[in-house]
Each structure stands twice: as structure tokens, then as C-alpha cells.
Design a protein around this motif. Structure first.
Motif, PDB file in Angstrom:
ATOM      1  N   LEU A 203       1.228  -1.313   0.280  1.00  0.00           N
ATOM      2  CA  LEU A 203       0.440   0.601   0.078  1.00  0.00           C
ATOM      3  C   LEU A 203       1.017   1.196  -0.010  1.00  0.00           C
ATOM      4  O   LEU A 203       0.641   1.994  -1.149  1.00  0.00           O
ATOM      5  CB  LEU A 203      -1.173   0.043   1.525  1.00  0.00           C
ATOM      6  CG  LEU A 203      -1.801  -1.261   1.495  1.00  0.00           C
ATOM      7  CD1 LEU A 203      -2.890  -1.284   2.758  1.00  0.00           C
ATOM      8  CD2 LEU A 203      -3.185  -0.969  -0.284  1.00  0.00           C
ATOM      9  N   GLN A 204       2.151   1.743   1.019  1.00  0.00           N
ATOM     10  CA  GLN A 204       2.407   2.816   0.059  1.00  0.00           C
ATOM     11  C   GLN A 204       3.033   2.723  -0.438  1.00  0.00           C
ATOM     12  O   GLN A 204       3.170   3.801  -1.110  1.00  0.00           O
ATOM     13  CB  GLN A 204       3.658   2.227   2.010  1.00  0.00           C
ATOM     14  CG  GLN A 204       4.883   3.345   1.595  1.00  0.00           C
ATOM     15  CD  GLN A 204       5.600   2.821   3.360  1.00  0.00           C
ATOM     16  OE1 GLN A 204       6.019   1.949   3.764  1.00  0.00           O
ATOM     17  NE2 GLN A 204       7.100   4.076   3.143  1.00  0.00           N
ATOM     18  N   GLN A 205       3.921   1.526  -1.409  1.00  0.00           N
ATOM     19  CA  GLN A 205       4.400   1.615  -2.513  1.00  0.00           C
ATOM     20  C   GLN A 205       3.117   1.936  -3.627  1.00  0.00           C
ATOM     21  O   GLN A 205       3.483   2.880  -4.407  1.00  0.00           O
ATOM     22  CB  GLN A 205       5.024   0.486  -2.826  1.00  0.00           C
ATOM     23  CG  GLN A 205       5.486   0.460  -4.439  1.00  0.00           C
ATOM     24  CD  GLN A 205       6.628   1.325  -4.949  1.00  0.00           C
ATOM     25  OE1 GLN A 205       7.474   1.543  -3.660  1.00  0.00           O
ATOM     26  NE2 GLN A 205       6.682   1.870  -6.097  1.00  0.00           N
ATOM     27  N   ALA A 206       2.077   1.905  -3.807  1.00  0.00           N
ATOM     28  CA  ALA A 206       1.372   2.259  -3.824  1.00  0.00           C
ATOM     29  C   ALA A 206       1.125   3.318  -3.941  1.00  0.00           C
ATOM     30  O   ALA A 206       0.025   3.840  -4.963  1.00  0.00           O
ATOM     31  CB  ALA A 206      -0.574   1.068  -3.927  1.00  0.00           C
ATOM     32  N   ILE A 207       0.568   3.911  -3.177  1.00  0.00           N
ATOM     33  CA  ILE A 207       0.389   5.277  -2.833  1.00  0.00           C
ATOM     34  C   ILE A 207       0.860   6.266  -3.551  1.00  0.00           C
ATOM     35  O   ILE A 207       1.021   7.429  -4.241  1.00  0.00           O
ATOM     36  CB  ILE A 207      -0.108   5.662  -1.487  1.00  0.00           C
ATOM     37  CG1 ILE A 207      -0.506   7.100  -1.430  1.00  0.00           C
ATOM     38  CG2 ILE A 207       0.750   6.075  -0.668  1.00  0.00           C
ATOM     39  CD1 ILE A 207      -1.876   7.351  -2.056  1.00  0.00           C
ATOM     40  N   GLU A 208       2.402   6.154  -3.184  1.00  0.00           N
ATOM     41  CA  GLU A 208       3.588   6.445  -3.733  1.00  0.00           C
ATOM     42  C   GLU A 208       3.505   6.890  -5.355  1.00  0.00           C
ATOM     43  O   GLU A 208       3.416   7.662  -5.996  1.00  0.00           O
ATOM     44  CB  GLU A 208       5.118   6.624  -3.212  1.00  0.00           C
ATOM     45  CG  GLU A 208       5.205   6.806  -1.646  1.00  0.00           C
ATOM     46  CD  GLU A 208       6.580   6.019  -0.972  1.00  0.00           C
ATOM     47  OE1 GLU A 208       7.325   5.423  -1.883  1.00  0.00           O
ATOM     48  OE2 GLU A 208       6.362   5.975  -0.054  1.00  0.00           O
ATOM     49  N   HIS A 209       2.872   5.834  -5.526  1.00  0.00           N
ATOM     50  CA  HIS A 209       3.673   5.256  -6.914  1.00  0.00           C
ATOM     51  C   HIS A 209       2.133   6.123  -7.749  1.00  0.00           C
ATOM     52  O   HIS A 209       2.010   7.124  -8.773  1.00  0.00           O
ATOM     53  CB  HIS A 209       3.206   4.067  -7.999  1.00  0.00           C
ATOM     54  CG  HIS A 209       3.599   4.119  -9.021  1.00  0.00           C
ATOM     55  ND1 HIS A 209       3.647   2.318  -9.310  1.00  0.00           N
ATOM     56  CD2 HIS A 209       3.534   4.695 -10.183  1.00  0.00           C
ATOM     57  CE1 HIS A 209       3.765   2.028 -10.778  1.00  0.00           C
ATOM     58  NE2 HIS A 209       3.659   3.301 -11.012  1.00  0.00           N
ATOM     59  N   LEU A 210       0.876   5.914  -7.438  1.00  0.00           N
ATOM     60  CA  LEU A 210      -0.751   6.439  -8.333  1.00  0.00           C
ATOM     61  C   LEU A 210      -0.305   8.008  -8.074  1.00  0.00           C
ATOM     62  O   LEU A 210      -1.629   8.562  -8.659  1.00  0.00           O
ATOM     63  CB  LEU A 210      -1.182   5.752  -7.505  1.00  0.00           C
ATOM     64  CG  LEU A 210      -1.588   4.133  -7.883  1.00  0.00           C
ATOM     65  CD1 LEU A 210      -2.874   3.220  -7.375  1.00  0.00           C
ATOM     66  CD2 LEU A 210      -2.046   4.150  -9.154  1.00  0.00           C
TER      67      LEU A 210
END
Length: 379
Positions: free
Chosen positions: A162-169
């Protein structure tokens, strides 16, 4: 502005028509006297500057703090902009526009555009993101899957992804929330009747750790449509007429995409991505969301997945009506554990939680049925 004398006791209906001439707002007031029409004119108002509009918005301390957080400046900086003692830097302009509430957005945008003619509305900005998840991140996930103890496994994998996803999106932090939604396990032999938000992260106006606030979702939600149909579903604007899919909208949410968590065609829930602006979740976003959802499926045990024939989602009440049922959740779990420690069935803390969530689910379904019966009674 011209003040008009209107005879006392006259019954009137007043209509205002607006037009802009040379940046001056002209308001034509039609006063219709019963039995005959008389037209009066005229009120002239200069169009307000964005600084004046900002001053009104930040007069509320909570709103001032929210906008400052989203723009990434101190509240005193907003006051200086409003007082014309300083000007925002270029990188602050888009963030400022994105932070303005929907009710004030159009007027604020038009005023701001006078000082910044090349400004693009927030919902028309194309936030470019990489279409691929970094290869090294896959290695981190696989390493975590191999090296994390069973007790910490689910939380560790979810937080990592989730942390990677929010930074990516949402690299520019324009306002996005990512929620992990799971099927609520039924009793043996029963069917899945609802979904529950179990983890999440966000960027302003959402808090960083939105997973602390749970809610139940059902057939009335976008998540429900994604789970039942086992495919990606989206709504690009919450105000679009006659949407194809149902939605359970919350504060700040203007568009959303949901993708199911799948393993061998069985489903465990979905990944819900919400934006604070309409039309910002592009095809590239959807492709990236699908890949993160497939990664998140690794966090779930085989028993967490269900065939679509085992899912029969019901309608759930709005979140505002659910809150009351969550207030004593921890107390109920502790009481269930105490019963087990004093001669009752022995339960792990997770088992006790799942047991209470099933009870809350039933209470919410009964609440919704009662509300629906009242509506039907007065039809």
C-alpha cells in the motif's frame, strides 16, 4: 450599488440574472409585482480576486489547516497570500487549486486564472505516472513473503504494498486514497454477505493511515460490483447522471476505481482507489491498480478466497449510520476472550475479532432492513 425603494406591503418575486462585462459582474434584478411586471435594474459588483476568496475560506481554522496541509505550507503562508504580502510559488499553485472544495472551486479557478492565464483545471490535468511497478519492488515483496513470520505476515505485506502504491499512483499528492477491502468470512456453509475495509493509506485531504477507520460495504458499492463481476469497475465523476455502477461515496471522494483480489479465479475482496478529483484515474492508473491488486492477493490465505457462487452481497447502510455499531468493538472482543479464558471455547484474538465482526454485520443488515421497511411503509 443603487438602492431601490419598493412600496411597503407589495408582494414581489425576485429573479437575478448574471452577466460579466469587462470583468464586472452585472446583476439584473427582475421584480415581478403580482398582477403586472416592473423591471428594475441594477447592481454592479466587481468580480472578487482569488486572494479575497482565499481569505474567506481560511477564516475557518479547520479549513485553513486542511488547505495548508494539502498545499504543504504553513497556515501563516496562506494568510500572507490572502493579504497580498506575498505570492505563491509556481509549484504551490496547482496544489492550492486542488485543495479548494468543490463548492468554491469554479469561482476560485476563474479568479486565479486572471493572475495565472495558463492554469489548467485540476480535473483536466494529466498526472503522468510510470505504467510499470519497479522491478526491485517485486523483489522486496517476494523477500517479505519468504522472511516474515506468520503472525506479522498479513500486516507486513499489506503495508509494504500500500505504501508503494500510494507513492506510485499519486506522486504529486493531489489527493488519493487506497483501501484494501476483504470479504467478510461467513459461518460454515453460509454465503459472503458483505465486504469490509481493513487497511488503507491516503494523501491529503485524506489522512495517511485511513485503515484505522473501517466500514462495511455491500451490493450498493463499487467494491461490491468489482467483487461480484470479478473485473475492474470505475466511475470517473460522482456527479455523472445515470452511472453504470453503484457507489457508496464518502467525503472528498470524486472518482473511484475498484479491482478484485483474485487467485485461481476465486475472489478475496478488492482494491479501491479513490481520487479527490474527477477524471484523474486514467487507463495507465487502472493498469497499475490491477498490478498492485494482484500483488496484494499474496497477503491473503487460501481460505480467504471464495467462488462467485459463494457470494451473495446484501445492502449495507451509509457509513454515518454504521459508526454507532463500532464504538464498543474492542470491549466486545475482550469480553469474548474472557469467556474463552473462563471455560468457554478457546479463541485466538483474531478469531474473537472475526466473531464480533460477524455479529456487527448481522446488526447492520437488520438495521438496513428496518430502515427499508420504514421507507416502503410510506410509499
Amino acid at each position: 450599488m443603487r438602492i431601490m425603494n419598493v412600496p411597503r406591503g407589495l408582494q414581489l418575486q425576485i429573479y437575478e440574472k448574471h452577466a460579466t462585462i469587462d470583468n464586472t459582474l452585472i446583476v439584473i434584478v427582475d421584480i415581478i409585482q403580482l398582477g403586472g411586471k416592473r423591471q428594475y435594474m441594477e447592481r454592479e459588483q466587481p468580480q472578487r480576486t482569488w486572494q479575497a476568496l482565499l481569505a474567506d475560506l481560511i477564516d475557518n481554522s479547520r479549513e485553513r489547516q486542511r488547505i495548508a496541509q494539502q498545499v504543504r505550507v504553513r497556515p501563516i503562508t496562506l494568510q500572507r497570500w490572502a493579504n497580498l504580502t506575498s505570492r505563491p510559488r509556481d509549484e504551490h499553485i496547482d496544489r492550492l487549486l486542488s485543495a479548494i472544495s468543490r463548492e468554491s472551486y469554479q469561482e476560485f479557478f476563474q479568479a486565479l486564472k486572471k493572475d495565472y492565464p495558463t492554469l489548467i483545471p485540476a480535473h483536466q490535468q494529466i498526472h503522468k505516472i510510470s505504467p510499470e511497478i519497479p522491478a526491485e519492488f517485486y523483489d522486496r515483496v517476494l523477500s517479505a513473503c519468504a522472511m516474515t513470520s506468520p503472525f506479522l505476515y498479513f500486516q507486513t505485506i499489506c503495508e509494504l504494498i500500500l505504501q508503494q502504491a500510494i507513492e506510485h499512483l499519486d506522486p504529486d499528492r493531489c489527493g488519493m486514497a487506497i483501501n484494501l477491502v476483504s470479504c467478510v468470512k461467513p459461518l460454515l456453509g453460509g454465503k459472503v454477505r458483505s465486504l469490509r475495509e481493513i487497511a488503507g493509506m491516503g494523501t491529503p485531504p485524506w489522512s495517511r493511515n485511513i485503515g484505522q477507520h473501517t466500514s462495511f460495504l455491500g451490493a450498493e458499492s463499487l467494491c461490491g460490483a468489482a467483487v461480484v463481476q470479478c473485473r475492474i469497475v470505475s466511475i470517473q465523476d460522482r456527479n455523472e447522471p445515470n452511472p453504470i455502477f453503484p457507489a457508496h461515496w464518502v467525503t472528498n471522494e470524486q472518482s473511484a476505481v475498484a479491482y478484485p483480489l483474485l487467485r485461481q479465479t476465486r475472489v478475496a475482496g478488492c482494491l479501491l482507489v479513490s481520487s479527490a478529483h474527477p477524471y484523474t484515474l486514467t487507463e495507465i492508473h487502472c493498469e497499475v491498480i490491477k498490478r498492485y491488486a494482484n500483488l496484494l492477493a499474496l497477503a491473503f490465505a487460501p481460505a480467504d478466497f471464495f467462488d462467485t457462487q459463494e457470494i451473495w452481497l446484501q445492502l449495507m447502510p451509509p457509513y454515518e449510520e454504521q459508526i454507532l455499531y463500532f464504538q464498543n468493538f474492542r470491549q466486545r472482543v475482550n469480553e469474548r476472550m474472557w469467556v474463552g479464558a473462563n471455560g468457554g471455547p478457546l479463541l485466538t484474538y483474531q478469531d474473537a475479532q472475526e466473531s464480533i465482526w460477524l455479529e456487527v454485520e448481522e446488526e447492520l443488515l437488520q438495521h438496513q432492513a428496518t430502515q427499508q421497511a420504514r421507507v416502503d411503509q410510506y410509499r
